[in-house]
Design a protein around this motif. Structure first.
Motif, short mmCIF file in Angstrom:
data_model
loop_
_atom_site.label_atom_id
_atom_site.label_comp_id
_atom_site.label_asym_id
_atom_site.label_seq_id
_atom_site.Cartn_x
_atom_site.Cartn_y
_atom_site.Cartn_z
N GLY A 1 38.64 45.14 38.39
CA GLY A 1 37.41 44.47 37.98
C GLY A 1 37.40 42.98 38.21
N GLY A 2 38.52 42.37 38.56
CA GLY A 2 38.56 40.93 38.81
C GLY A 2 38.42 40.63 40.29
N LEU A 3 37.80 39.50 40.59
CA LEU A 3 37.64 39.10 41.99
C LEU A 3 38.92 38.42 42.49
N GLY A 4 39.03 38.33 43.83
CA GLY A 4 40.20 37.72 44.45
C GLY A 4 41.06 38.70 45.19
N PHE A 5 40.72 39.99 45.14
CA PHE A 5 41.52 41.02 45.80
C PHE A 5 41.21 41.11 47.29
N GLY A 6 39.93 41.09 47.66
CA GLY A 6 39.51 41.51 48.97
C GLY A 6 40.11 40.79 50.15
#
Length: 532
Positions: free
Chosen positions: A402-407
């Motif tokens: 659910g947190g951003l920064g993965f892609g």
């Protein structure tokens, strides 16, 4: 006599772990000095990016990733990405340097006074070896734990003066013996449990299958597909899927369940038996009151995660290896008539400022069939799946946390972990800036990722939540003035801005066909907020 460093390197070699993702600090240099030629060091410019790249690498390659961080500050910077890795069930060993033992008690600069507490509860195990001789055996144990289902990250704090310590022959041999151990986790289901579930499916008036991320992660794709086709049951994807675990173009596929109590129960209305395979029951956000299941329905969960079985709010569960359990279940059920084939609608994309769906159709038309997709455009997930119709295993990565920064970071790692496949990362203009430093690593290592940035100058998913939660007027939801092509160029990445569907398809096709480094394509799109 050999040193701890030499023993550690041999333990890693024995486990096939020769890629290190890191951002070095002074406390890590003793581990990294005289870095061997048979190892690869992948530098990230920020620790969350380092962990994100390792995450994508492990998921794409099916192996355990090794991360090297800088004591407490580096671990702190990485924690959001470690939480994502835990949710993704990524096998990962996270190491962090520690001050020399002689200065730990006085808490000298760069000491991490409670090193094992800092990463918890995001890791399965956190440990600081009590002696230098324990470093290599602890590393061997960490790998075993990371690879034990449910997979996940583990953490080791390693004092910097341990690596030059000498080992006795017995201590060195003990570490290699530990590293050589192989543990099988393929636990077959109890025959009586399989028989009981097969009988429930046969007696059900209207059964349905719900498949989750672990079907793809555990190698149960083919068996689950065979079970679905043998029974002709409808198939839903579990809500907030981070992997694709059933062919999205299959005639029995019904879509992805809504991640909210009331709407999800309504989607399953009419079914009296819900068989969930490799998914939590269920992953929800936002909160919309309602029952877990429609009235009169029962549920059975197949999982290899005993904790997942225990925390399910309803239903029975069978804990076993997914592929073995699904295969055994299919063997006990009679074949049903095949489901009719459905037509897949693929509308043509227009020009001008594209809608997200039109842009994603254009991207899908330019991407090769064997593309490994990484997605971090959360407001456009339904349009993404409608356009791509992913229908082969190990072809989709999305953060389960659910947190951003993965892609952006995961896409770089995924390309390094699966170099024989083209990687296309579809990402929002807000999302990419959570891990924008990954662009530098992609350029420095000439990693041929295609980044497609859907730009609408806002956090669209948050605007949707604001409307849903009656929080209109919240600040900070618009992000004007970003020039992602200029940022990418500054990191050494070739960048384009696509102004039409045809141009976008052409740019994606050309980028996916080359092996000369990353390409970023910025695509202005309209904003379409999701709906429940």
């Amino acid at each position: 006599m050999r040193t701890v460093r030499e023993s550690v390197l041999d333990v890693l070699r024995a486990r096939g772990i020769t890629t290190v993702f890191g951002n070095p600090g002074s406390t890590e240099l003793p581990m990294l000095k005289r870095f061997p030629d048979d190892f690869r060091y992948v530098l990230g410019l920020q620790e969350a990016v380092v962990v994100g790249m390792a995450d994508g690498f492990a998921l794409a390659s099916g192996t355990t990733a090794l991360v090297n961080l800088h004591t407490g500050p580096g671990t702190g910077n990485a924690m959001g990405a470690v939480l994502n890795a835990r949710a993704n069930r990524t096998p990962m060993v996270v190491t962090a340097g520690q001050q020399v033992r002689a200065m730990l008690t006085m808490e000298a600069l760069l000491s991490n006074p409670q090193a094992t507490l800092l990463p918890q509860p995001a890791v399965k195990w956190a440990y600081e070896p009590p002696r230098p001789a324990d470093v290599a055996p602890a590393l061997a144990r960490a790998v075993q734990l990371a690879e034990t289902p449910p997979h996940g990250p583990v953490f080791l704090s390693l004092p910097m003066d341990d690596f030059d310590a000498e080992l006795s022959e017995a201590e060195d041999r003990a570490a290699l013996t530990a590293a050589a151990r192989r543990i099988s986790h393929a636990a077959a289901p109890a025959p009586a449990a399989v028989d009981a579930l097969a009988d429930r499916i046969a007696r059900a008036r209207s059964a349905v299958l719900v498949v989750g991320d672990d079907v793809d992660a555990a190698g149960a794709w083919d068996d689950t597909l065979a079970l679905a086709e043998r029974t002709a049951l409808p198939v839903w994807a579990a809500p907030v899927s981070a992997r694709v675990s059933f062919p999205r173009s299959h005639p029995q596929f019904r879509g992805e369940l809504t991640p909210a109590l009331g709407p999800l129960a309504r989607e399953l209305a009419g079914h009296d038996l819900v068989v969930v395979i490799g998914a939590a029951v269920f992953r929800y956000y936002p909160y919309i009151p309602g029952p877990v299941l429609p009235e009169g329905a029962e549920l059975v969960l197949l999982t290899r995660d005993a904790e997942e079985a225990a925390r399910a709010p309803v239903g029975d569960a069978v804990v076993a290896d997914l592929a073995l359990a699904v295969r055994a279940l299919a063997d006990r059920l009679p074949a049903a008539p095949a489901a009719p084939h459905a037509r897949v609608r693929r509308p043509e994309a227009g020009d001008g400022v594209l809608t997200p769906l039109a842009a994603l159709h254009a991207v899908a038309q330019g991407a090769p069939d064997d593309t490994l997709w990484v997605n971090e455009s959360p407001s456009n997930v339904p349009q993404f799946h409608e356009a791509t119709r992913i229908s082969r295993p190990r072809s989709y990565l999305f953060s389960a946390g659910g947190g951003l920064g993965f892609g952006a970071a995961a896409a770089v790692g995924a390309q390094l972990g699966a170099p024989d496949r083209p990687v296309v990362c579809v990402i929002g203009d807000g999302s990419i800036h959570y891990a924008v430093q990954a662009l530098w690593t992609a350029a420095a290592h000439r990693v041929p990722v295609t980044f497609v940035v859907l730009s609408n100058a806002r956090y669209a998913i948050l605007q949707w939540f604001a409307r849903l939660e009656h929080a209109q007027g919240a600040p900070g939801l618009d992000i004007p003035g970003l020039d992602v092509t200029a940022v990418a160029t500054g990191y050494g990445v070739r960048a384009h801005r696509a102004h039409s569907a045809g141009e976008l398809t052409k740019l994606v096709r050309e980028s996916a066909a080359q092996q000369d480094g990353p390409v970023l394509i910025d695509v202005p799109v309209t904003t379409e907020l999701p709906s429940l």
